[in-house]
Scaffold this motif. Sequence first.
Motif, PDB file in Angstrom:
ATOM      1  N   PRO A 114      14.923  15.817   6.446  1.00 47.85           N
ATOM      2  CA  PRO A 114      13.908  16.829   6.102  1.00 47.85           C
ATOM      3  C   PRO A 114      12.480  16.439   6.447  1.00 47.85           C
ATOM      4  CG  PRO A 114      15.052  16.031   4.113  1.00 47.85           C
ATOM      5  CD  PRO A 114      15.679  15.365   5.274  1.00 47.85           C
ATOM      6  N   ALA A 115      12.231  15.140   6.633  1.00 50.75           N
ATOM      7  CA  ALA A 115      10.873  14.696   6.992  1.00 50.75           C
ATOM      8  C   ALA A 115      10.934  13.286   7.568  1.00 50.75           C
ATOM      9  CB  ALA A 115       9.956  14.725   5.757  1.00 50.75           C
ATOM     10  N   GLU A 116       9.835  12.890   8.213  1.00 50.05           N
ATOM     11  CA  GLU A 116       9.724  11.550   8.827  1.00 50.05           C
ATOM     12  C   GLU A 116       8.299  11.063   8.669  1.00 50.05           C
ATOM     13  OE1 GLU A 116      11.540  11.322  12.705  1.00 50.05           O
ATOM     14  OE2 GLU A 116      10.277   9.635  13.332  1.00 50.05           O
ATOM     15  N   LEU A 117       8.172   9.803   8.216  1.00 51.25           N
ATOM     16  CA  LEU A 117       6.869   9.137   8.040  1.00 51.25           C
ATOM     17  C   LEU A 117       6.590   8.293   9.286  1.00 51.25           C
ATOM     18  CD1 LEU A 117       4.535   7.610   6.497  1.00 51.25           C
ATOM     19  CD2 LEU A 117       6.346   6.215   5.449  1.00 51.25           C
ATOM     20  N   ALA A 151      15.959  11.253  -5.294  1.00 55.72           N
ATOM     21  CA  ALA A 151      15.140  10.964  -6.486  1.00 55.72           C
ATOM     22  C   ALA A 151      13.653  11.083  -6.142  1.00 55.72           C
ATOM     23  CB  ALA A 151      15.440   9.557  -6.979  1.00 55.72           C
ATOM     24  N   ARG A 152      12.881  11.381  -7.169  1.00 58.31           N
ATOM     25  CA  ARG A 152      11.414  11.451  -7.009  1.00 58.31           C
ATOM     26  C   ARG A 152      10.900  10.072  -6.622  1.00 58.31           C
ATOM     27  NH1 ARG A 152       6.727  13.959 -10.290  1.00 58.31           N
ATOM     28  NH2 ARG A 152       5.495  12.164 -10.920  1.00 58.31           N
ATOM     29  N   HIS A 153       9.952  10.051  -5.674  1.00 58.46           N
ATOM     30  CA  HIS A 153       9.383   8.783  -5.198  1.00 58.46           C
ATOM     31  C   HIS A 153       8.037   8.584  -5.888  1.00 58.46           C
ATOM     32  CE1 HIS A 153       7.858   5.646  -2.619  1.00 58.46           C
ATOM     33  NE2 HIS A 153       9.015   5.595  -1.958  1.00 58.46           N
ATOM     34  N   GLU A 154       7.980   7.642  -6.821  1.00 58.56           N
ATOM     35  CA  GLU A 154       6.759   7.465  -7.622  1.00 58.56           C
ATOM     36  C   GLU A 154       5.560   7.054  -6.761  1.00 58.56           C
ATOM     37  OE1 GLU A 154       8.412   9.111 -10.719  1.00 58.56           O
ATOM     38  OE2 GLU A 154       6.289   8.628 -10.427  1.00 58.56           O
ATOM     39  N   GLY A 155       5.782   6.208  -5.771  1.00 65.25           N
ATOM     40  CA  GLY A 155       4.671   5.766  -4.917  1.00 65.25           C
ATOM     41  C   GLY A 155       4.104   6.924  -4.124  1.00 65.25           C
ATOM     42  N   LEU A 156       4.976   7.796  -3.632  1.00 65.11           N
ATOM     43  CA  LEU A 156       4.522   8.962  -2.859  1.00 65.11           C
ATOM     44  C   LEU A 156       3.744   9.941  -3.744  1.00 65.11           C
ATOM     45  CD1 LEU A 156       4.747  10.435  -0.035  1.00 65.11           C
ATOM     46  CD2 LEU A 156       6.707  11.633  -1.014  1.00 65.11           C
ATOM     47  N   GLN A 157       4.091   9.956  -5.046  1.00 63.30           N
ATOM     48  CA  GLN A 157       3.496  10.971  -5.939  1.00 63.30           C
ATOM     49  C   GLN A 157       1.975  10.890  -5.998  1.00 63.30           C
ATOM     50  OE1 GLN A 157       5.226  13.486  -6.902  1.00 63.30           O
ATOM     51  NE2 GLN A 157       3.406  14.464  -7.786  1.00 63.30           N
ATOM     52  N   THR A 158       1.423   9.669  -5.919  1.00 65.46           N
ATOM     53  CA  THR A 158      -0.046   9.555  -5.969  1.00 65.46           C
ATOM     54  C   THR A 158      -0.660  10.275  -4.761  1.00 65.46           C
ATOM     55  OG1 THR A 158       0.110   7.449  -4.816  1.00 65.46           O
ATOM     56  CG2 THR A 158      -0.091   7.349  -7.202  1.00 65.46           C
ATOM     57  N   CYS A 182       4.799   0.621  -0.115  1.00 64.57           N
ATOM     58  CA  CYS A 182       5.670   1.218  -1.149  1.00 64.57           C
ATOM     59  C   CYS A 182       6.503   2.356  -0.550  1.00 64.57           C
ATOM     60  CB  CYS A 182       4.837   1.716  -2.329  1.00 64.57           C
ATOM     61  SG  CYS A 182       4.049   3.301  -2.074  1.00 64.57           S
ATOM     62  N   LEU A 183       6.147   2.792   0.669  1.00 64.00           N
ATOM     63  CA  LEU A 183       6.886   3.890   1.326  1.00 64.00           C
ATOM     64  C   LEU A 183       7.975   3.359   2.264  1.00 64.00           C
ATOM     65  CD1 LEU A 183       3.861   6.205   2.226  1.00 64.00           C
ATOM     66  CD2 LEU A 183       5.422   6.414   0.273  1.00 64.00           C
ATOM     67  N   LEU A 184       8.140   2.029   2.291  1.00 61.11           N
ATOM     68  CA  LEU A 184       9.143   1.454   3.206  1.00 61.11           C
ATOM     69  C   LEU A 184      10.442   1.174   2.452  1.00 61.11           C
ATOM     70  CD1 LEU A 184       6.744  -1.018   5.024  1.00 61.11           C
ATOM     71  CD2 LEU A 184       7.824   0.995   6.042  1.00 61.11           C
ATOM     72  N   THR A 207       5.569   1.396  21.038  1.00 62.16           N
ATOM     73  CA  THR A 207       6.804   0.686  20.703  1.00 62.16           C
ATOM     74  C   THR A 207       7.266   1.270  19.366  1.00 62.16           C
ATOM     75  OG1 THR A 207       6.088  -1.343  21.808  1.00 62.16           O
ATOM     76  CG2 THR A 207       7.842  -1.547  20.153  1.00 62.16           C
ATOM     77  N   TRP A 208       8.364   2.028  19.404  1.00 60.12           N
ATOM     78  CA  TRP A 208       8.882   2.651  18.180  1.00 60.12           C
ATOM     79  C   TRP A 208       9.767   1.685  17.434  1.00 60.12           C
ATOM     80  CZ3 TRP A 208       7.469   6.967  15.747  1.00 60.12           C
ATOM     81  CH2 TRP A 208       6.673   7.870  16.450  1.00 60.12           C
ATOM     82  N   ILE A 209       9.574   1.652  16.111  1.00 62.34           N
ATOM     83  CA  ILE A 209      10.398   0.839  15.205  1.00 62.34           C
ATOM     84  C   ILE A 209      10.892   1.802  14.132  1.00 62.34           C
ATOM     85  CG2 ILE A 209      10.397  -1.095  13.573  1.00 62.34           C
ATOM     86  CD1 ILE A 209       7.949  -2.201  15.213  1.00 62.34           C
ATOM     87  N   ILE A 210      12.161   2.222  14.249  1.00 64.19           N
ATOM     88  CA  ILE A 210      12.701   3.262  13.369  1.00 64.19           C
ATOM     89  C   ILE A 210      13.594   2.609  12.317  1.00 64.19           C
ATOM     90  CG2 ILE A 210      14.020   5.414  13.231  1.00 64.19           C
ATOM     91  CD1 ILE A 210      11.619   5.808  14.985  1.00 64.19           C
ATOM     92  N   LYS A 211      13.223   2.713  11.058  1.00 58.65           N
ATOM     93  CA  LYS A 211      14.000   2.074   9.979  1.00 58.65           C
ATOM     94  C   LYS A 211      15.360   2.768   9.835  1.00 58.65           C
ATOM     95  CE  LYS A 211      12.413  -0.651   7.563  1.00 58.65           C
ATOM     96  NZ  LYS A 211      12.414  -2.136   7.653  1.00 58.65           N
ATOM     97  N   LYS A 212      16.397   1.955   9.678  1.00 63.04           N
ATOM     98  CA  LYS A 212      17.755   2.521   9.572  1.00 63.04           C
ATOM     99  C   LYS A 212      17.920   3.309   8.266  1.00 63.04           C
ATOM    100  CE  LYS A 212      21.331   0.086   8.110  1.00 63.04           C
ATOM    101  NZ  LYS A 212      22.358  -0.985   8.046  1.00 63.04           N
ATOM    102  N   LYS A 213      17.394   2.784   7.160  1.00 60.50           N
ATOM    103  CA  LYS A 213      17.595   3.414   5.838  1.00 60.50           C
ATOM    104  C   LYS A 213      16.448   4.379   5.538  1.00 60.50           C
ATOM    105  CE  LYS A 213      21.364   1.660   4.040  1.00 60.50           C
ATOM    106  NZ  LYS A 213      21.904   0.635   3.720  1.00 60.50           N
ATOM    107  N   PRO A 214      16.790   5.585   5.040  1.00 64.31           N
ATOM    108  CA  PRO A 214      15.725   6.502   4.603  1.00 64.31           C
ATOM    109  C   PRO A 214      15.187   6.133   3.227  1.00 64.31           C
ATOM    110  CG  PRO A 214      17.865   7.499   4.210  1.00 64.31           C
ATOM    111  CD  PRO A 214      18.138   6.157   4.851  1.00 64.31           C
ATOM    112  N   ILE A 215      14.033   6.697   2.886  1.00 65.85           N
ATOM    113  CA  ILE A 215      13.563   6.647   1.489  1.00 65.85           C
ATOM    114  C   ILE A 215      13.901   8.009   0.864  1.00 65.85           C
ATOM    115  CG2 ILE A 215      11.718   4.969   1.871  1.00 65.85           C
ATOM    116  CD1 ILE A 215       9.712   7.355   1.798  1.00 65.85           C
TER     117      ILE A 215
END
Length: 260
Positions: A114-117, A151-158, A182-184, A207-215
């Motif tokens: 649904p989204a990408e950081l 789940a709600r992401h507390e770090g993103l909430q700020t 905190c978003l990683l 140089t793209w570095i794409i994390k395997k696991k989502p948040i």
Amino acid sequence: ACSRKNRNAALHPLWQSPLTIPGGTRQSPINIQWRDSVYDPFLKPLKISYDPTTCLHIWNNGYSFLVEFDDSTDRSIIVGGPLENQYRLKQFHFHWGAINDWGSEHTVDSKFYPAELHLVHWNAVEYPSFEEAVMEGNGLAVIGVFLKLGARHEGLQTLVDALPAVKHKDTVIEFDVFDPSCLLPSCPDYWTYAGSLTTPPLTESVTWIIKKKPIEVDEDQLEAFRMLLFTSDGEEEKRMVDNFRPLQPLMDRTVRSSFQ
Ligand SMILES: NS(=O)(=O)c1cc(F)cc(F)c1
Ligand SMILES: [Zn+2]
């Protein structure tokens, strides 16, 4: 003959510029086919050290909202991974959809999130400024993190709490302490490949570095992204959604993985 209408078909309403770079051989985003990625045992762990006090402000630039950092020193950097040098954090932003079925720029085995950081860094060892680094093949390093509904992401909430203040294009709000680590995801695994910016100028400098696991983020937090506007105050409102570029051809590239 190519009528004006056909020519305009390649102009994306979002950018009023061509969707494809003539002669582009390393464009982004791409689909990451997990089974075609090649484990590279020589890839190092990515080392991330961000100083939360380098955070400056949040800005709605009419395409996304950017959280910008003071990149005049090496206080917030990444090093290691596929990178030859250390790279300085300049800004982070997101891409998202109108609904949860799509929104990310990269896909994994053709699955959209649904989204990408995107955490955007530049090579301050070799280049004097971000603007110059944008023009160089090894100028930028962008960490991509997928967001999934959960789940709600507390770090993103700020960050979400500040978004109403930047509802319109060209609005900005001071945002002076935030630690983007905190978003990683905690998992160190990533894919990496040579690509480009996904918005104009689309330069082949990333140089793209794409994390395997989502948040995980929750529905209310995604909805907060969707209440932002592409348009300035006083213009007819256009919701800021679907601000992602279509997938680009892999061409002669290999996606490497840091994991087996
Ligand atoms: N979306 S992206 O990360 O490729 C990106 C980063 C950037 F610094 C400028 C851009 F225009 C686009
Ligand atoms: Zn981006």
